[in-house]
Design a protein around this motif. Structure first.
Motif, mmCIF file in Angstrom:
data_model
loop_
_atom_site.group_PDB
_atom_site.id
_atom_site.type_symbol
_atom_site.label_atom_id
_atom_site.label_comp_id
_atom_site.label_asym_id
_atom_site.label_seq_id
_atom_site.Cartn_x
_atom_site.Cartn_y
_atom_site.Cartn_z
ATOM 1 N N THR A 175 -6.220 -30.473 -55.575
ATOM 2 C CA THR A 175 -7.291 -29.666 -54.987
ATOM 3 C C THR A 175 -6.716 -28.605 -54.053
ATOM 4 O OG1 THR A 175 -8.824 -31.537 -55.089
ATOM 5 C CG2 THR A 175 -9.383 -29.742 -53.582
ATOM 6 N N HIS A 176 -5.783 -28.994 -53.206
ATOM 7 C CA HIS A 176 -5.144 -28.042 -52.289
ATOM 8 C C HIS A 176 -4.420 -26.949 -53.074
ATOM 9 C CE1 HIS A 176 -2.094 -26.498 -49.489
ATOM 10 N NE2 HIS A 176 -2.965 -26.816 -48.535
ATOM 11 N N PHE A 177 -3.729 -27.333 -54.125
ATOM 12 C CA PHE A 177 -2.993 -26.354 -54.938
ATOM 13 C C PHE A 177 -3.940 -25.354 -55.597
ATOM 14 C CE2 PHE A 177 -1.532 -25.229 -59.242
ATOM 15 C CZ PHE A 177 -0.427 -24.455 -58.916
ATOM 16 N N PHE A 178 -5.006 -25.853 -56.217
ATOM 17 C CA PHE A 178 -5.924 -24.958 -56.919
ATOM 18 C C PHE A 178 -6.654 -24.022 -55.960
ATOM 19 C CE2 PHE A 178 -5.917 -28.209 -60.457
ATOM 20 C CZ PHE A 178 -5.355 -27.359 -61.396
ATOM 21 N N PHE A 179 -7.085 -24.524 -54.823
ATOM 22 C CA PHE A 179 -7.864 -23.707 -53.892
ATOM 23 C C PHE A 179 -6.998 -22.726 -53.104
ATOM 24 C CE2 PHE A 179 -11.626 -26.878 -53.468
ATOM 25 C CZ PHE A 179 -12.220 -26.316 -54.580
ATOM 26 N N PHE A 180 -5.882 -23.204 -52.596
ATOM 27 C CA PHE A 180 -5.124 -22.404 -51.629
ATOM 28 C C PHE A 180 -3.909 -21.703 -52.236
ATOM 29 C CE2 PHE A 180 -7.326 -25.665 -49.149
ATOM 30 C CZ PHE A 180 -8.008 -24.855 -48.252
ATOM 31 N N VAL A 182 -3.683 -21.111 -56.259
ATOM 32 C CA VAL A 182 -4.145 -20.422 -57.469
ATOM 33 C C VAL A 182 -5.328 -19.513 -57.171
ATOM 34 C CG1 VAL A 182 -4.998 -20.737 -59.826
ATOM 35 C CG2 VAL A 182 -3.304 -22.326 -58.894
ATOM 36 N N LEU A 183 -6.385 -20.066 -56.572
ATOM 37 C CA LEU A 183 -7.586 -19.265 -56.296
ATOM 38 C C LEU A 183 -7.310 -18.195 -55.254
ATOM 39 C CD1 LEU A 183 -10.551 -19.058 -57.166
ATOM 40 C CD2 LEU A 183 -11.129 -20.548 -55.238
ATOM 41 N N ALA A 184 -6.444 -18.491 -54.296
ATOM 42 C CA ALA A 184 -6.111 -17.502 -53.269
ATOM 43 C C ALA A 184 -5.421 -16.292 -53.864
ATOM 44 C CB ALA A 184 -5.222 -18.140 -52.199
ATOM 45 N N ASP A 185 -4.780 -16.447 -55.020
ATOM 46 C CA ASP A 185 -4.137 -15.321 -55.707
ATOM 47 C C ASP A 185 -5.088 -14.597 -56.649
ATOM 48 O OD1 ASP A 185 -1.748 -15.788 -54.431
ATOM 49 O OD2 ASP A 185 -0.950 -17.073 -56.037
ATOM 50 N N GLY A 186 -6.363 -14.996 -56.628
ATOM 51 C CA GLY A 186 -7.349 -14.333 -57.466
ATOM 52 C C GLY A 186 -7.482 -14.890 -58.860
ATOM 53 N N ASN A 187 -6.823 -15.998 -59.134
ATOM 54 C CA ASN A 187 -6.898 -16.615 -60.460
ATOM 55 C C ASN A 187 -8.072 -17.599 -60.475
ATOM 56 O OD1 ASN A 187 -6.488 -17.998 -62.879
ATOM 57 N ND2 ASN A 187 -4.258 -17.884 -62.706
ATOM 58 N N LEU A 188 -8.994 -17.378 -61.418
ATOM 59 C CA LEU A 188 -10.189 -18.225 -61.485
ATOM 60 C C LEU A 188 -9.885 -19.654 -61.914
ATOM 61 C CD1 LEU A 188 -12.857 -15.792 -62.968
ATOM 62 C CD2 LEU A 188 -12.514 -16.482 -60.581
ATOM 63 N N LEU A 189 -8.674 -19.885 -62.436
ATOM 64 C CA LEU A 189 -8.307 -21.265 -62.746
ATOM 65 C C LEU A 189 -8.318 -22.138 -61.490
ATOM 66 C CD1 LEU A 189 -5.367 -20.893 -65.315
ATOM 67 C CD2 LEU A 189 -7.664 -21.828 -65.725
ATOM 68 N N GLY A 190 -8.265 -21.489 -60.352
ATOM 69 C CA GLY A 190 -8.327 -22.230 -59.105
ATOM 70 C C GLY A 190 -9.627 -22.985 -58.923
ATOM 71 N N LEU A 191 -10.669 -22.589 -59.665
ATOM 72 C CA LEU A 191 -11.942 -23.307 -59.587
ATOM 73 C C LEU A 191 -11.833 -24.729 -60.133
ATOM 74 C CD1 LEU A 191 -14.402 -20.457 -60.642
ATOM 75 C CD2 LEU A 191 -14.004 -21.382 -58.346
ATOM 76 N N LEU A 192 -10.739 -25.036 -60.837
ATOM 77 C CA LEU A 192 -10.510 -26.414 -61.279
ATOM 78 C C LEU A 192 -10.392 -27.361 -60.083
ATOM 79 C CD1 LEU A 192 -7.919 -25.869 -64.171
ATOM 80 C CD2 LEU A 192 -10.313 -26.543 -64.389
ATOM 81 N N GLY A 193 -10.121 -26.775 -58.921
ATOM 82 C CA GLY A 193 -10.066 -27.593 -57.712
ATOM 83 C C GLY A 193 -11.367 -28.297 -57.410
ATOM 84 N N VAL A 194 -12.492 -27.726 -57.878
ATOM 85 C CA VAL A 194 -13.784 -28.391 -57.694
ATOM 86 C C VAL A 194 -13.782 -29.734 -58.413
ATOM 87 C CG1 VAL A 194 -16.266 -28.251 -58.138
ATOM 88 C CG2 VAL A 194 -15.007 -26.213 -57.426
ATOM 89 N N GLY A 195 -13.227 -29.739 -59.630
ATOM 90 C CA GLY A 195 -13.159 -30.977 -60.401
ATOM 91 C C GLY A 195 -12.224 -31.994 -59.782
ATOM 92 N N THR A 196 -11.030 -31.540 -59.354
ATOM 93 C CA THR A 196 -10.093 -32.491 -58.753
ATOM 94 C C THR A 196 -10.627 -33.038 -57.434
ATOM 95 O OG1 THR A 196 -8.878 -30.687 -57.687
ATOM 96 C CG2 THR A 196 -8.108 -31.415 -59.851
#
Length: 234
Positions: A175-180, A182-196
């Motif tokens: 969750t920390h990786f996806f939000f802070f 991936v998503l912080a770099d503008g990649n929408l794959l970071g929304l996978l953090g919601v699932g984790t």
């Protein structure tokens, strides 16, 4: 003194405080807190101890079994408390100590009840077994009773706590990786953090159940082993 020992000391102090608060002012007409306290302690007393050992032996070994249950429960629950986030029963040292205590107690109880030679005879020699099979089965009973019991008590508790801790670590690190990252770099794959994160919450609730279940299993197995030791028949 390290973090694990500090957590263990905090758990012990908290348990002493809870039992002091729970018993210092008992009323005939209980309030909500007293009802909750009596429900939990009554479950351990009646459903775990008395039903397994009977009234006489249940009272005799109740202090030990109460201590095992609530200490195991408290140490298990620290694995899901923010800021602590580690179950010290996931480190093998504490389960070994409790398994050794259980081992010593059920052997002592059997020897005290039956005497040294009769106790080991009851545990190792099955009635009605052909003489030729006695040495083989006695060896199996020895391994099962005096070697495997403490080992399985230790490993069951340790491995369950380690597995739960690893699941929580993986979910919340992801969750920390996806939000802070991936998503912080503008990649929408970071929304996978919601699932984790959702899986992390689900596994936290599961770990709460496992913490209580493992305290129950460790305590009732100790009570069963004591009952096997003091029983007249094998």
């Amino acid at each position: 003194m390290n973090r694990i020992l500090i957590i263990r000391m905090l758990v012990v102090l908290l348990l002493v405080l809870l039992f002091w608060l729970g018993t210092r002012n008992l009323k005939v007409v209980p309030g909500r807190a007293q009802v909750a306290f009596e429900f939990v302690t009554g479950f351990v007393r009646n459903s775990v101890i008395i039903e397994t050992l009977g009234e006489k032996n249940g009272r005799r070994f109740m202090p030990l079994l109460f201590t095992i249950f609530f200490l195991t429960l408290g140490l298990n629950l620290t694995g899901i408390i923010p800021g602590l986030q580690i179950a010290s029963t996931g480190l093998i040292g504490m389960p070994i100590i409790m398994a050794v205590v259980a081992y010593v107690v059920f052997v002592y109880a059997g020897i005290k009840e039956h005497g040294f030679f009769r106790y080991f005879k009851n545990q190792l020699i099955l009635p009605g077994v052909p003489v030729v099979l006695v040495p083989f089965l006695a060896l199996l009973e020895f391994l099962s009773t005096f070697i495997l019991r403490p080992i399985t008590l230790t490993l069951r508790l340790t491995m369950n706590m380690v597995a739960g801790h690893m699941l929580l670590v993986l979910c919340f690190l992801a969750t920390h990786f996806f939000f802070f990252t991936v998503l912080a770099d503008g990649n929408l794959l970071g929304l996978l953090g919601v699932g984790t994160f959702a899986f992390g919450i689900a596994f936290t609730l599961l770990e709460l159940f496992v913490a209580a279940l493992q305290a129950y299993v460790f305590t009732i197995l100790t009570a069963i082993y004591i009952q096997f030791s003091v029983a007249d028949e094998h």
